[in-house]
Design a protein around this motif. Structure first.
Motif, short mmCIF file in Angstrom:
data_model
loop_
_atom_site.label_atom_id
_atom_site.label_comp_id
_atom_site.label_asym_id
_atom_site.label_seq_id
_atom_site.Cartn_x
_atom_site.Cartn_y
_atom_site.Cartn_z
N UNK A 1 -4.33 14.61 34.63
CA UNK A 1 -4.95 15.91 34.36
C UNK A 1 -4.28 17.03 35.16
N UNK A 2 -3.87 16.73 36.39
CA UNK A 2 -3.18 17.73 37.21
C UNK A 2 -1.81 18.05 36.63
N UNK A 3 -1.13 17.01 36.15
CA UNK A 3 0.19 17.21 35.54
C UNK A 3 0.09 18.15 34.34
N UNK A 4 -0.86 17.87 33.46
CA UNK A 4 -0.99 18.67 32.24
C UNK A 4 -1.37 20.12 32.56
N UNK B 1 1.02 23.31 31.68
CA UNK B 1 0.47 24.40 30.85
C UNK B 1 0.56 25.74 31.56
N UNK B 2 0.29 25.74 32.85
CA UNK B 2 0.35 26.98 33.63
C UNK B 2 1.77 27.54 33.67
N UNK B 3 2.76 26.66 33.69
CA UNK B 3 4.15 27.11 33.81
C UNK B 3 4.88 27.16 32.47
N UNK C 1 1.40 20.85 43.14
CA UNK C 1 2.17 19.93 42.30
C UNK C 1 3.41 20.59 41.70
N UNK C 2 3.35 21.87 41.35
CA UNK C 2 4.49 22.51 40.70
C UNK C 2 5.78 22.41 41.51
N UNK D 1 7.53 12.18 33.38
CA UNK D 1 6.83 13.04 34.34
C UNK D 1 5.54 12.36 34.79
N UNK D 2 4.81 11.81 33.83
CA UNK D 2 3.55 11.14 34.17
C UNK D 2 3.79 9.95 35.09
#
Length: 257
Positions: A211-214, A218-220, A180-181, A198-199
């Motif tokens: 959930x994947x977006x969040x 958060x990871x980035x 996704x990123x 974004x959503x």
């Protein structure tokens, strides 16, 4: 009621039209054996009704085997299935007939409804068994269908992938943040946008979920990442309240590299 699908459904719709009443909210799972008896004109008619959506088993391998058959009756069934004779151009022009036939059916459905996705059902040798097309005008129903595909039991005999974008096939068991990123960064490069935007993009235009977006955002957010891989966030949300680090509710401003 028993009988041929296209004949019985046509009678039902004819009777409703005659009485000038609408069909009840309908989720129609259309699971033909082969490709005959599922004319696109009938699918179009059903989708034109309020609160109707369809999940269609699309036997593209069978279509591909028979599409250049000399029997006129067989090719008539195929053109009726697609609702266009453009399907026959594919056998002359496309090096990947399976993908081209799926894309054509997807395009036809998108002329009728806002939301369309199609999924590959694979065995564990990665062979496509068949395809499932979902079409709806209801955003929540569309999101719920994607959620269902992400919840498929990965210990079972089969698995799913999202094939809606042939250049972006997504296997549902993979770490979604890895896939996704680059999609998010490519779509929002250099922009500052709200999480709401974004959503909307994630849910309507990708195989992924909120959930994947969040998790991806958060990871980035990690300050140890290089700047080309890191988002930045305004300290205040759209409503003026303080942003709580690591959370991505509505109204948060995200700046993409």
């Amino acid at each position: 009621m028993t009988g041929c699908f296209h004949e019985k459904l046509s009678v039902v719709l004819d009777n409703l039209d005659k009485k000038q009443v609408q069909i009840a909210p309908t989720f129609a799972f259309i699971d033909p054996f082969g490709f005959s008896g599922v004319p696109f004109a009938l699918i179009k008619r059903l989708l034109s009704k309020p609160r109707c959506e369809v999940l269609i088993t699309f036997m593209v391998d069978s279509i591909n085997r028979w599409i250049d058959h000399p029997d006129q009756q067989i090719t008539d069934h195929i053109s009726e299935l697609f609702g266009t004779s453009d399907c026959f151009d594919i056998i002359k022009q496309s090096p990947d007939r399976i993908a081209a036939l799926c894309n054509l059916y997807q395009e036809q459905l998108r002329r009728e409804v806002k939301y369309v996705r199609y999924f590959e059902m694979l065995d564990y040798d990665n062979r496509a068994i068949y395809y499932l097309f979902f079409a709806s005008n209801h955003r929540l129903g569309y999101v719920k269908m994607k959620e269902t595909m992400w919840e498929v039991d990965l210990k079972g005999e089969f698995r799913f992938s999202d094939a809606t974008n042939p250049y972006q096939t997504v296997f549902f068991e993979l770490d979604p943040t890895d896939t996704l990123w680059p999609i998010l960064r490519g779509h929002f490069t250099g922009q500052e946008v709200l999480t709401d935007s974004i959503l909307k993009f994630v849910e309507e235009d990708t195989a992924f979920l909120e959930t994947h977006m969040k998790a991806t955002l958060k990871r980035h957010l990690d300050e140890n990442l290089p700047s080309v891989e890191r988002i930045t966030v305004r300290p205040e949300k759209q409503n003026g309240k303080k942003w709580i680090k690591g959370t991505f509710p509505s109204g948060v401003f995200i700046k993409f590299p």
